[in-house]
Design a protein around this motif. Structure first.
Motif, PDB file in Angstrom:
ATOM      1  N   LEU A   1      28.110  34.678  34.285  1.00 14.20           N
ATOM      2  CA  LEU A   1      27.484  33.430  34.734  1.00 14.20           C
ATOM      3  C   LEU A   1      28.017  32.232  33.959  1.00 14.20           C
ATOM      4  O   LEU A   1      28.236  31.157  34.529  1.00 14.20           O
ATOM      5  N   GLU A   2      28.227  32.404  32.663  1.00 15.16           N
ATOM      6  CA  GLU A   2      28.749  31.307  31.846  1.00 15.16           C
ATOM      7  C   GLU A   2      30.191  30.968  32.228  1.00 15.16           C
ATOM      8  O   GLU A   2      30.560  29.796  32.314  1.00 15.16           O
ATOM      9  N   ILE A   3      31.005  31.978  32.467  1.00 11.78           N
ATOM     10  CA  ILE A   3      32.387  31.736  32.912  1.00 11.78           C
ATOM     11  C   ILE A   3      32.381  31.042  34.265  1.00 11.78           C
ATOM     12  O   ILE A   3      33.126  30.087  34.488  1.00 11.78           O
ATOM     13  N   ASP A   4      31.521  31.505  35.156  1.00  5.23           N
ATOM     14  CA  ASP A   4      31.420  30.910  36.492  1.00  5.23           C
ATOM     15  C   ASP A   4      31.011  29.442  36.411  1.00  5.23           C
ATOM     16  O   ASP A   4      31.572  28.585  37.090  1.00  5.23           O
TER      17      ASP A   4
ATOM     18  N   LYS B   1      41.408  44.908  27.098  1.00  3.10           N
ATOM     19  CA  LYS B   1      41.589  43.466  27.325  1.00  3.10           C
ATOM     20  C   LYS B   1      42.229  43.225  28.689  1.00  3.10           C
ATOM     21  O   LYS B   1      41.785  42.359  29.444  1.00  3.10           O
ATOM     22  N   LYS B   2      43.262  43.984  29.018  1.00  3.99           N
ATOM     23  CA  LYS B   2      43.923  43.828  30.321  1.00  3.99           C
ATOM     24  C   LYS B   2      42.942  44.100  31.459  1.00  3.99           C
ATOM     25  O   LYS B   2      42.917  43.367  32.456  1.00  3.99           O
ATOM     26  N   ASP B   3      42.136  45.149  31.307  1.00  2.00           N
ATOM     27  CA  ASP B   3      41.138  45.471  32.327  1.00  2.00           C
ATOM     28  C   ASP B   3      40.117  44.349  32.470  1.00  2.00           C
ATOM     29  O   ASP B   3      39.721  43.992  33.586  1.00  2.00           O
ATOM     30  N   LEU B   4      39.685  43.782  31.340  1.00  2.00           N
ATOM     31  CA  LEU B   4      38.712  42.685  31.380  1.00  2.00           C
ATOM     32  C   LEU B   4      39.303  41.424  32.001  1.00  2.00           C
ATOM     33  O   LEU B   4      38.602  40.690  32.704  1.00  2.00           O
ATOM     34  N   LEU B   5      40.577  41.163  31.765  1.00  2.00           N
ATOM     35  CA  LEU B   5      41.237  40.011  32.385  1.00  2.00           C
ATOM     36  C   LEU B   5      41.217  40.145  33.903  1.00  2.00           C
ATOM     37  O   LEU B   5      40.859  39.210  34.623  1.00  2.00           O
TER      38      LEU B   5
ATOM     39  N   GLU C   1      38.929  37.901  36.577  1.00  2.00           N
ATOM     40  CA  GLU C   1      39.580  37.209  37.695  1.00  2.00           C
ATOM     41  C   GLU C   1      38.915  37.593  39.023  1.00  2.00           C
ATOM     42  O   GLU C   1      38.637  36.730  39.861  1.00  2.00           O
ATOM     43  N   LYS C   2      38.636  38.856  39.195  1.00  2.00           N
ATOM     44  CA  LYS C   2      38.054  39.355  40.436  1.00  2.00           C
ATOM     45  C   LYS C   2      36.608  38.895  40.611  1.00  2.00           C
ATOM     46  O   LYS C   2      36.235  38.380  41.668  1.00  2.00           O
TER      47      LYS C   2
END
Length: 101
Positions: free
Chosen positions: A35-38, A59-63, A67-68
């Motif tokens: 929610l904060e990123i959004d 980290k790659k999975d979280l990136l 994004e998704k």
């Protein structure tokens, strides 16, 4: 959303001077972090997110997941920092990192 190389280059130049506005810790992407990123994407359009997780694969999975889930575009990833872009529905001059300067 696909970005042209010219657009990515311009966004990277703007993003270079930005500081991370959200930090994702070892817990991953909780609902409050998403929610904060959004909210930050809606306000600023271009943001940096710091991923303070020890594992490179995580980290790659979280990136990718960030994004998704936020329907944004990962412009660049350097070290523990991801630069995300999503155009605002109603950009505000005082908040948008793209409309400043």
């Amino acid at each position: 959303m696909q970005l042209t190389q010219e657009r990515k280059k311009a966004l990277k130049a703007i993003g270079h001077k930005l500081n991370p506005v959200v930090t994702v810790a070892g817990n991953g992407l909780s609902e409050s972090v998403i929610l904060e990123i959004d909210r930050a994407l809606e306000d600023h359009e271009l943001i940096k997110v710091k991923f303070a997780v020890g594992d490179r694969d995580l980290k790659k999975d979280l990136l990718v997941e960030t994004e998704k889930v936020t329907r944004s575009t990962l412009v660049q990833s350097i070290g523990n920092i991801g630069l995300f872009y999503r155009p605002a529905k109603e950009p505000q001059l005082r908040k948008s990192n793209l409309l400043k300067d």
